[in-house]
Design an enzyme around this catalytic site. Sequence first.
Site, PDB file in Angstrom:
ATOM      1  N   HIS A 137      33.315  36.196  42.157  1.00 44.13           N
ATOM      2  CA  HIS A 137      33.821  35.800  40.838  1.00 44.13           C
ATOM      3  C   HIS A 137      34.980  34.810  40.952  1.00 44.13           C
ATOM      4  O   HIS A 137      35.691  34.773  41.956  1.00 44.13           O
ATOM      5  CB  HIS A 137      34.198  37.018  39.980  1.00 44.13           C
ATOM      6  CG  HIS A 137      35.463  37.720  40.354  1.00 44.13           C
ATOM      7  ND1 HIS A 137      35.743  39.013  39.960  1.00 44.13           N
ATOM      8  CD2 HIS A 137      36.552  37.332  41.071  1.00 44.13           C
ATOM      9  CE1 HIS A 137      36.932  39.366  40.408  1.00 44.13           C
ATOM     10  NE2 HIS A 137      37.441  38.378  41.089  1.00 44.13           N
ATOM     11  N   GLU A 142      32.310  37.542  36.337  1.00 43.51           N
ATOM     12  CA  GLU A 142      31.586  38.378  37.301  1.00 43.51           C
ATOM     13  C   GLU A 142      30.160  37.840  37.474  1.00 43.51           C
ATOM     14  O   GLU A 142      29.693  37.030  36.661  1.00 43.51           O
ATOM     15  CB  GLU A 142      31.551  39.827  36.786  1.00 43.51           C
ATOM     16  CG  GLU A 142      32.921  40.425  36.480  1.00 43.51           C
ATOM     17  CD  GLU A 142      33.758  40.756  37.717  1.00 43.51           C
ATOM     18  OE1 GLU A 142      33.501  40.191  38.797  1.00 43.51           O
ATOM     19  OE2 GLU A 142      34.686  41.578  37.596  1.00 43.51           O
TER      20      GLU A 142
END
Length: 265
Positions: A137, A142
């Site tokens: 990330h 994410e």
Amino acid sequence: MQVILCDSAEHVGKRAADIVEDYVRAGSAVLGLATGGSPSSTYRELIRRHREESLGFSDVRAFTLDEYAGLAPDHEQSYHTTIRREFVDHVDLPLENLMTPQGDVSDLAAEAERYDAAIGAAGGVDVQILGIGANGHIGFNEPTSSLSSRTRVKTLAGTTRRDNARFFSDGEVPRLCLTQGLGTIREARTALLVAMGANKAEAVRAMVEGPVSAHCPASVLQLHRRAVVILDPDAASLLSLADYYREAQEMNDELGLSARSGGFD
Ligand code: PGA
């Protein structure tokens, strides 16, 4: 993507600080600031240059990457407090020039939209400092984050919450955050990613030498016009083209090319 291989965290900090300094000395820079352990040596070096080499930040504006939802700006673990403690309070950057997404508002989606627009209104970020998560990330984007995403509310991955639990005395990491999107980050004129340690090696390999994929959100930097990746030996240990990066760097250094003046895209 320009890959710079360094001997140590201190060396990473110096190379990264050179790029930030270049923008700051040019005047009225807009900096994108990251929190976390990775940029520590960069901030330490910038603070040293402020104290010893009169590097001034009085006309700099700064935007942080992200913030935990539910935490007030003055909460001990908010990223607003963290970036002040790590960097801003040690230089002459005026506090009113420090922008962070506000995590304790009732309408998080509206705050995200406001923050994204504020970055645009400031003329965009000149140099965005980034770390990388072990899961690839950047910011809190994410895996599976849209490569075009804007600043928005995100749920934090379980791995990220576990990685960050060490900073919370009760181990209770918030579940939601506000983060600049990958599309927002891509608009910074220079993206400057620093990574140290063996636990980042696989994410770094995927970012630099893997396919562009939301599976490794940092790989979006392959589409960036001016992305610089600065690594210590452990973070670089899984790269297959290390000799090529070293050679290219020697040539850039010899020609005196800087991230701001170009030569990498
Ligand atoms: P770190 O985190 O710099 O504390 O390792 C980076 C990140 O998770 O983005």
